[in-house]
Design an enzyme around this catalytic site. Structure first.
Site, mmCIF file in Angstrom:
data_model
loop_
_atom_site.group_PDB
_atom_site.id
_atom_site.type_symbol
_atom_site.label_atom_id
_atom_site.label_comp_id
_atom_site.label_asym_id
_atom_site.label_seq_id
_atom_site.Cartn_x
_atom_site.Cartn_y
_atom_site.Cartn_z
ATOM 1 N N PHE A 151 26.978 -73.375 -35.235
ATOM 2 C CA PHE A 151 26.350 -73.485 -33.773
ATOM 3 C C PHE A 151 25.082 -74.295 -34.403
ATOM 4 O O PHE A 151 24.258 -73.645 -35.388
ATOM 5 C CB PHE A 151 25.709 -72.567 -32.844
ATOM 6 C CG PHE A 151 24.761 -72.515 -32.029
ATOM 7 C CD1 PHE A 151 25.779 -72.799 -30.707
ATOM 8 C CD2 PHE A 151 23.121 -72.935 -32.148
ATOM 9 C CE1 PHE A 151 24.619 -73.659 -29.386
ATOM 10 C CE2 PHE A 151 22.536 -73.245 -31.133
ATOM 11 C CZ PHE A 151 23.264 -73.873 -29.856
ATOM 12 N N ASP A 236 21.998 -75.651 -43.329
ATOM 13 C CA ASP A 236 21.538 -75.157 -41.672
ATOM 14 C C ASP A 236 21.230 -73.388 -41.786
ATOM 15 O O ASP A 236 21.410 -72.445 -41.853
ATOM 16 C CB ASP A 236 22.502 -75.398 -40.292
ATOM 17 C CG ASP A 236 21.733 -74.939 -39.338
ATOM 18 O OD1 ASP A 236 20.469 -74.840 -39.394
ATOM 19 O OD2 ASP A 236 22.450 -75.666 -38.005
ATOM 20 N N LYS A 265 12.971 -72.236 -35.279
ATOM 21 C CA LYS A 265 12.698 -71.073 -35.163
ATOM 22 C C LYS A 265 10.889 -69.452 -35.793
ATOM 23 O O LYS A 265 10.135 -69.673 -35.061
ATOM 24 C CB LYS A 265 13.235 -69.786 -35.492
ATOM 25 C CG LYS A 265 15.124 -70.825 -34.575
ATOM 26 C CD LYS A 265 16.299 -69.660 -34.629
ATOM 27 C CE LYS A 265 17.045 -70.298 -33.750
ATOM 28 N NZ LYS A 265 17.041 -69.892 -32.789
#
Length: 463
Positions: A151, A236, A265
């Site tokens: 993802f 990532d 985030k």
């Protein structure tokens, strides 16, 4: 007329769901009401949420990793208020921001040695988009490799690297020349790389969907193979980074030095969206190689003062409160406490993770009665058993958690890095009680299971 947010919230208190049903995603409202998550939250502090009845909830989603410091940390608030009070020039555009320079310096001081430059953006998906462009321009190649079940975001480029089909369906054609390889499979990766057409291999050090951990040699060898065949190795760390796994970066567990490292985030401090790509000087200097190319890639709001101040405040809190060590310590305690339940309960197959990124995986039991109950749910919808864990955790024990991915019987915990021993005990005791209830067939929790199965079968019939 003066706008008062406090008055607006008070006047319209409790209208959350009706407003979203009318003007936003009504299906999300339907989901929350169906599973009993339709609470009206009125306050948040640290790892806790409070509803309009005064109930306290332990948040194990952390806004999908945004609230690493918990919610409303006073030091981050103070930094943002200072920026607002000082009337600073912001987003002048034909200028360079001092706060952006200071945050970039802080990041480079805390990233693997080859990374010496930073590009700022607004989100993890934007960081992925930048990495795709930078990799293609730097190498002169077009292919991007990613992993099954990965993802990386939901914008078009990031979606093209998404290993979960449900997110991709109906949005094609996606970005061309993107190819999936199995996670943890070095032979498959080398087969794809040896054609020497790959610009980059983009990988989560620990996969968010399922909390899948790599074999000890996977990431170091993947990085070596990328360099052997002229591809860039891109980590990532949008979810795994910034202390989540008990190290500042998850790649540190395996001694890996990426060509690009993506983050977002938690860097926001929980307030202002911010993302970044840390990269080697070679990549930055290749993409922005002439004065007329100084603006070939950018993001309008990316270096705004509030976002940069939030990032600087995040690092201050992370260091002063020693939260990386706390994540390692509390994560180990949680891993040990939950792992002790595996031998106690047939449904629980494995507990895994690093730091405060953990997963509980459930599977088919051995005893006849439990096996029959399991089959009932799996026939209705694969992965439905996990909802029989998350819903009682929320409704009976006030713990907010999620299923780790579509169609899988894995529950994921992503607590704020500020949790303590009391919270670890709360989680372990709640899981113990919910699992004990699941092993009582028939029982009240299996009434919930029948309801969920009914909804799933009805959805299949109307699809």
């Amino acid at each position: 007329m003066t706008l008062s947010i406090a008055e607006l919230l008070q006047t319209h208190r409790g209208e959350n769901f009706s407003l979203h049903e009318r003007f936003l995603n009504s299906q999300m409202v339907k989901v929350l009401k169906t599973i009993g998550y339709d609470r009206v939250y009125t306050k948040a502090q640290g790892p806790y949420l409070y509803d309009d009845q005064g109930n306290e909830y332990l948040d194990l989603l952390s806004g999908f990793g945004v609230f690493a410091l918990g919610r409303n940390h006073p030091k981050v608030k103070a930094a943002l208020l200072e920026v607002l009070a000082d009337d600073l020039p912001d987003l002048v555009q034909m200028d360079v921001s001092l706060l952006a320079g200071l945050l970039a310096q802080k990041l480079i001081q805390n990233t693997p040695e080859p990374l010496t430059r930073v590009f700022f953006c607004n989100s993890g998906a934007e960081a992925v988009e930048a990495a795709i462009k930078f990799a293609r321009y730097t190498t002169g190649r077009s292919r991007i490799l990613y992993c099954h079940h990965a993802f990386h975001g939901l914008t078009m480029g990031a979606l093209s690297l998404n290993g979960e089909p449900i997110f991709r369906q109906g949005f094609g054609p996606l970005l061309p020349d993107c190819e999936a390889v199995p996670f943890n499979d070095l032979k498959a990766l080398e087969r794809a790389l040896q054609e020497r057409e790959t610009a980059a291999f983009i990988v989560e050090p620990i996969q968010g969907k399922g909390v899948n951990l790599p074999a000890d040699d996977y990431l170091p060898e993947a990085a070596r193979l990328c360099r052997k065949y002229g591809a860039l190795f891109v980590a990532d760390e949008v979810q795994t980074g910034l202390g989540r796994t008990g190290r500042l970066w998850a790649v540190e567990h395996w001694g890996v030095e990426p060509d690009m490292l993506l983050m977002a985030k938690a860097l926001s401090g929980g307030f202002v969206p911010v993302g970044a790509v840390a990269m080697t000087a070679r990549i930055m200097d290749k993409v922005f190689n002439r004065m007329d190319r100084a603006v070939v890639h950018g993001s309008t709001f990316s270096k705004n003062n509030l976002a940069m101040a939030a990032g600087l405040a995040f690092f201050t809190v992370l260091e002063e409160e020693d939260l990386i060590a706390n994540a390692a310590r509390q994560g180990q305690a949680l891993l040990e406490g939950l792992s002790a339940l595996v031998d106690k309960y047939e449904f629980l197959q494995e507990v895994r993770g690093k730091g405060l990124m953990l997963a509980l995986e459930f599977g088919k039991p051995q005893s006849f009665k439990l096996k029959a109950a399991w089959s009932l749910l799996e026939t209705a919808n694969k992965g439905l058993f996990s909802q029989m864990i998350t819903i009682p955790l929320f409704k009976r024990h006030r713990i907010l958690s999620q299923v780790a991915g579509h169609g899988m019987n894995v529950v994921k915990f992503l607590p704020p890095l500020v949790i303590g021993a009391k919270d670890v005990a709360w989680i372990v005791n709640a899981c113990d009680q919910v699992l004990a209830d699941c092993h009582q067939v028939p029982g009240a929790i299996w009434d919930l299971g029948k309801t969920l199965a009914g909804h799933a079968l009805k959805a299949k019939q109307t699809a």
